[in-house]
Design an enzyme around this catalytic site. Structure first.
Site, PDB file in Angstrom:
ATOM      1  CG  HIS A 205      88.044  35.262   3.380  1.00 28.60           C
ATOM      2  ND1 HIS A 205      86.903  35.668   4.046  1.00 28.60           N
ATOM      3  CD2 HIS A 205      88.466  36.333   2.673  1.00 28.60           C
ATOM      4  CE1 HIS A 205      86.643  36.922   3.735  1.00 28.60           C
ATOM      5  NE2 HIS A 205      87.572  37.347   2.917  1.00 28.60           N
TER       6      HIS A 205
ATOM      7  CE  LYS B 184      78.199  24.121   8.152  1.00 31.40           C
ATOM      8  NZ  LYS B 184      78.924  25.136   8.938  1.00 31.40           N
ATOM      9  NE  ARG B 185      80.076  24.809  -2.524  1.00 28.66           N
ATOM     10  CZ  ARG B 185      80.757  25.316  -3.586  1.00 28.66           C
ATOM     11  NH1 ARG B 185      80.743  26.627  -3.803  1.00 28.66           N
ATOM     12  NH2 ARG B 185      81.432  24.558  -4.408  1.00 28.66           N
TER      13      ARG B 185
ATOM     14  CE  LYS C 124      82.725  24.596   4.136  1.00 30.74           C
ATOM     15  NZ  LYS C 124      82.514  25.781   4.982  1.00 30.74           N
TER      16      LYS C 124
ATOM     17  CB  THR D 140      79.014  33.744   7.826  1.00 27.13           C
ATOM     18  OG1 THR D 140      79.031  32.996   6.609  1.00 27.13           O
ATOM     19  CG2 THR D 140      80.226  34.634   7.921  1.00 27.13           C
TER      20      THR D 140
ATOM     21  CE  LYS E  21      74.655  34.378   6.803  1.00 29.31           C
ATOM     22  NZ  LYS E  21      75.149  33.772   5.528  1.00 29.31           N
TER      23      LYS E  21
HETATM   24  N1  LIG Z   1      87.274  30.904   0.831  1.00 26.37           N
HETATM   25  N2  LIG Z   1      86.960  30.981   1.835  1.00 26.37           N
HETATM   26  N3  LIG Z   1      86.701  31.081   2.890  1.00 26.37           N
HETATM   27  C1  LIG Z   1      85.536  31.057   3.669  1.00 26.37           C
HETATM   28  C2  LIG Z   1      84.357  30.393   2.955  1.00 26.37           C
HETATM   29  N4  LIG Z   1      84.601  29.090   2.585  1.00 26.37           N
HETATM   30  O1  LIG Z   1      83.961  31.095   1.846  1.00 26.37           O
HETATM   31  O2  LIG Z   1      85.232  32.434   3.928  1.00 26.37           O
HETATM   32  C3  LIG Z   1      84.207  32.631   4.878  1.00 26.37           C
HETATM   33  C4  LIG Z   1      84.035  34.120   5.041  1.00 26.37           C
HETATM   34  O3  LIG Z   1      85.112  34.678   5.693  1.00 26.37           O
HETATM   35  C5  LIG Z   1      84.526  31.966   6.215  1.00 26.37           C
HETATM   36  O4  LIG Z   1      83.467  32.140   7.084  1.00 26.37           O
HETATM   37  C6  LIG Z   1      84.792  30.483   5.995  1.00 26.37           C
HETATM   38  O5  LIG Z   1      85.202  29.922   7.209  1.00 26.37           O
HETATM   39  C7  LIG Z   1      85.891  30.307   4.943  1.00 26.37           C
HETATM   40  O6  LIG Z   1      86.121  28.957   4.648  1.00 26.37           O
END
Ligand SMILES: [N-]=[N+]=N[C@]1([C@H](N)O)O[C@H](CO)[C@@H](O)[C@H](O)[C@H]1O
Length: 899
Positions: free
Chosen positions: A365, A632-633, A638, A743, A747
């Site tokens: 991920h 987002k976090r 980011k 993601t 949305k």
């Molecule tokens: N750990 N991790 N990864 C992430 C997100 N931060 O949770 O997974 C998400 C789900 O795959 C991604 O959309 C995102 O880009 C990626 O940074």
């Protein structure tokens, strides 16, 4: 094991209506809710909270029925199952989703009428199940919804954290973290399974291959029914809680050793106590590895036990079970499955390895180096000595299998290096020859000619000696060993020489039959940057599975107004289960009347969000301005900071404008939301800066509604469900090559919100589906990053708007100048920072893109037309499509639905 009294369920049995009140086969829901209120909650009066709980317990009963029938069917059919191993499941609230997925919204609306309430009225009383940090955890939750909706036999496996993602509050302008007591009012969405328990060991020693754990706990199961949409299928999320083998050591207690008396309980409690609050950053604490092993061991033991109830030969396990590892957090599964097959079920190593590598698959991920988990061998050795032994065996066998490849590759590299050297030497020789010829040419006297020849000869000799020395140096490099080392799962810590680490991503790749990224660009980057040497050997193992989101929660349920308009336009609500049908909306973008209704819905959602902002922050925002959202976090990659700098400049310009000029400004409400990991120093400063900007701008009468800035605290799933439908512009502005997918971008797009973003993650595929002309794309491309980082130290081309804004921060315009100093320096002063995420490089094109946004927003008809095209064009990002691909291209699992 320690038996516990009969559970609550028996009460339900008493109440379960043997036959339905009105004999019509329909359960008397109102009666059931009243029962729950009277007997379970014994609530004197039906306040919203109690009513919510009563309804929830009634829905619980519906879920149990659906769950039992589904699993009866699956037990009978014995189909292949997929098990999604994830340390995180960011479920959010359940009531609305469960009622609508089971098609009971009408019945419960009826029932609640008798209590003078509505589902919307009580759903807010539910606490989010926040057992995740961000995208990765929420993706797992969306996947469960799609797996059940597609009738795929599959379970999620995770940890039943007692405290989920911390609650964020802003105190004196700074983020503070508060515990998430999500279980305080009980949890109607889980079923405790005291009959399903497994022992999990830790520490201890090895007697040969035999592991004697030094500490053991009980893993007890809790099942969370997962109802599919528009189907009878109700699958399962099994979460594990940790219990002590001995809760109270009475002898120790009687001896006054009170600590010792409850020591086991304390240790067990620690395991499933709290979710580690880090997103895309590893947290190398031993307790973290203990958590990972705890749920993986219990899940594998559980699956094998159920398999052996029907089958005797474990060689067949891969035909009946596939385990998807959600990032490296569950990767200890590679060693644990081997241990269970060899130590517990007595299989020989090779047979066990064959089963393991045919059962496990791994999803990566993120490419962020700080997120790729590497456990010190010392920690693994101490906590899991048998697993460290197995990992060494796995690594030895693996390295033996790549020995020949390494030898030929090493030789190639050696030859290539030599050739490169010789080519360079040849090129230099040619240069020297030219220079010598020129010198000779220029020589007018014999002495000069002789001197030139001597100089040329000396230069040649020196060059040959240098080449010889370099080639000898090169010859010392054991390329074969270097290549072999690049494959090793166990590797030296480059930042701490001598310390050996277990690279969990390499263990996952070696132990899995399939490896996938989560968006097209990301899946390419992991092949070229993270696992190139593995791709060389097994290219077929590497796949892409672009993320998706469930349209149930993220459109149909969080935006029922827009959904009603879509259903009316398409003449069916089949799009909720088949997102490709959304494409049928395209022609409506050209229909002015439809556009008007589309705008009215957005306006209504903006009003709802404005009301929420007022309640939570006290800030009054108008619904006329453009709602610009970045939620987002909080993470430097980011680039929320870049957004903040652009707002500072926008604010400064408005201040300097004449009233005339201000009339031309496109008003904005800039909304931020997101948690910073509790130990993430710089991210917390970014939160503080945004809060400080909001305080200044929102209390500046000169600016009024031309600009408002809001930091909405405690961003979570339920907040997202209010924010996303109201957004008109959403920001996904990560440095290209850093956001694996994202993601929330999907949305927002599905809810008709424009995207301003970089060519990163799934932004690219959203551009391909929506038409890039409808996105505000800016910034450098991923392939330029390394070069620009090289050149960054000499970067002079700062955009004057950038400098003006940052100088204002440094001047203390938003207070706390000292506090923000190193944040500013991190991107603006190469002696103290390195602007690693290239904010300065992208700022100019970002600002230009923002100007394009303002320009288009002035044309509301065109804006709405394109907003409709966003929803129409992004059905691809349904997690049903993603899961269908996983099921067909990785899991080989087929739907198994009840008649
Ligand atoms: N750990 N991790 N990864 C992430 C997100 N931060 O949770 O997974 C998400 C789900 O795959 C991604 O959309 C995102 O880009 C990626 O940074």
């Amino acid at each position: 094991s320690r038996a516990r009294g009969p559970m609550v369920r028996s009460v339900l049995e008493i109440n379960k209506p043997a036959n339905t009140a009105n004999g019509a086969g329909k359960v008397d829901l109102a009666g059931e809710v009243a029962n729950e209120l009277k007997y379970r909650l014994a609530a004197p009066k039906a306040d919203t909270d109690k009513l919510y709980q009563s309804v929830a317990w009634s829905v619980h009963n519906r879920l149990v029925d659906a769950f039992d029938k589904t699993h009866e069917h699956w037990n009978k059919e014995d189909p292949k199952h997929v098990y999604y191993l994830s340390a995180e499941f960011l479920m959010g609230r359940t009531l609305t989703n469960a009622v609508h997925n089971m098609g009971l919204q009408g019945d419960y609306a009826e029932a609640l009428k008798q209590f003078g309430q509505t589902l919307e009225g009580v759903h807010g009383a539910e606490t989010d199940a926040a057992l995740g940090n961000g995208g990765l955890g929420r993706l797992a939750a969306c996947f469960l919804d799609s797996m059940a909706t597609l009738d795929l036999p599959g379970w999620g496996y995770g940890i039943r954290y007692r405290y989920g993602m911390f609650r964020q509050a802003i105190k004196d302008g700074l983020q503070v973290e508060l515990p998430d007591y999500w279980l305080d009012n009980g949890n109607p969405w889980e079923i405790r399974r005291p009959e399903t328990r497994f022992n999990v060991g830790f520490y201890g020693k090895l007697e040969g291959d035999k592991w004697v754990p030094g500490e053991e706990v009980i893993a007890e199961a809790y099942d969370v029914p997962i109802p599919g949409y528009g189907t009878k299928t109700c699958s399962n999320l099994r979460l594990w809680d940790a219990l002590p083998l001995v809760e109270l050591d009475l002898d120790a207690f009687n001896a006054g050793q009170y600590e010792k008396a409850v020591e086991q309980k304390r240790k067990a409690d620690d395991i499933a106590a709290v979710l580690y609050p880090n997103d895309a950053t590893e947290y190398g604490k031993e307790l973290r590895l203990k958590q990972q092993f705890f749920f993986v061991s219990a899940s594998l033991q559980d699956t094998i036990a159920r398999y052996l109830e029907k089958h005797s030969d474990l060689a067949g396990l891969p035909e009946k079970a596939c385990f998807q590892m959600n990032d490296t957090h569950p990767t200890i599964a590679v060693a644990e499955l081997m241990r269970l097959l060899i130590d517990v079920h007595g299989l020989p190593y090779d047979k066990a390895w064959a089963i393991t590598t045919k059962s496990l698959a791994y999803t990566n991920h993120t490419v962020m180096p700080e997120a790729l988990e590497k456990w010190p061998v010392a920690v693994m050795q101490k906590l899991l000595p048998r697993h460290m032994q197995l990992i060494e065996q796995i690594n030895d066998a693996w390295l033996a299998s790549v020995k020949d490849h390494s030898a030929s590759k090493g030789a190639q590299l050696q030859a290539a290096k030599k050739a490169e050297r010789e080519a360079a030497a040849a090129a230099a020789k040619e240069e020297r020859a030219k220079a010598a010829a020129a010198a000779l040419e220029a020589a007018t006297t014999p002495e000069e000619k002789a001197a030139a020849e001597a100089a040329a000869k000396k230069a040649e000799e020196e060059a040959e000696a240098a080449l010889k020395a370099i080639l000898e140096e090169d010859a010392k490099v054991d390329y074969v060993a270097e290549v072999l080392k690049s494959y090793s799962i166990i590797q030296e810590n480059q930042w701490n020489k001598g310390e050996m680490l277990v690279n969990m991503a390499y263990l996952a790749v070696v132990g899995s039959f399939a490896v996938n990224g989560v968006a097209a660009i990301h899946s390419e980057i992991i092949k070229t940057d993270i696992f190139p040497q593995f791709v060389e050997l097994t290219p077929e193992k590497f796949q892409n599975k672009t993320n998706g989101v469930t349209l149930r929660r993220w459109l149909a349920y969080c935006n029922p107004e827009l959904s009603a308009l879509i259903t009316e336009a398409l003449g069916t609500d089949a799009w909720v289960k088949d997102a490709t049908l959304l494409a049928g909306l395209k022609p409506f973008a050209e229909d002015a009347a439809f556009r008007k209704r589309w705008r009215d819905v957005k306006f209504a959602k903006k009003a709802a969000l404005a009301k929420h902002i007022k309640e939570v922050t006290g800030y009054e925002v108008s619904t006329q301005p453009l709602f610009d959202v970045q939620v987002k976090r909080i993470h430097e990659y980011k680039r929320q900071f870049m957004n903040a700098i652009s707002i500072i400049y926008r604010y400064k310009k408005i201040k300097e404008m004449s009233p005339e000029e201000r009339k031309k400004v496109v008003p904005r409400v800039c909304i931020f939301g997101g948690k910073a990991a509790s130990a993430y120093y710089m991210a917390k400063k970014i939160v503080a800066l945004v809060v400080a900007i909001a305080a200044k701008v929102n209390n500046d009468p000169e600016v009024g509604d031309l600009l408002k800035v809001v930091f909405l605290p405690n961003y979570n799933v339920s907040e997202a469900e209010v924010i996303i439908p109201a957004a008109e512009l959403s920001q996904h502005i990560s440095t290209a090559g850093t956001e694996a997918s994202g993601t929330s971008n999907m949305k927002f797009a599905l809810n008709g919100s424009f995207i301003i973003g970089t060519m990163d993650g799934a932004n690219i595929e959203i551009g391909e589906n929506t038409g890039f002309e409808n996105l505000f794309i800016f910034g450098v491309q991923a392939e330029e990053i390394n070069r620009l980082r090289e050149e960054r130290k000499d970067f002079k081309d700062y955009d004057p708007r950038w400098t003006e804004a940052l100088e204002w921060v440094k001047a203390g315009a938003f207070g706390r100048a000292d506090y923000f100093d190193d944040l500013v320096a991190s991107v603006n002063d190469m002696t103290r920072g390195n602007d690693w995420f290239l904010l300065a490089n992208d700022f100019a094109s970002y600002m230009d893109a923002q100007d394009e946004v303002d320009k288009l927003y002035r044309d509301q008809e065109e804006w709405t037309r394109r907003s409709i095209l966003y929803t129409a064009g992004n059905g691809f990002f349904s997690s049903d499509r993603t899961i269908d691909q996983y099921a067909k291209e990785i899991w080989s699992v087929q739907p198994c639905r009840q008649a």
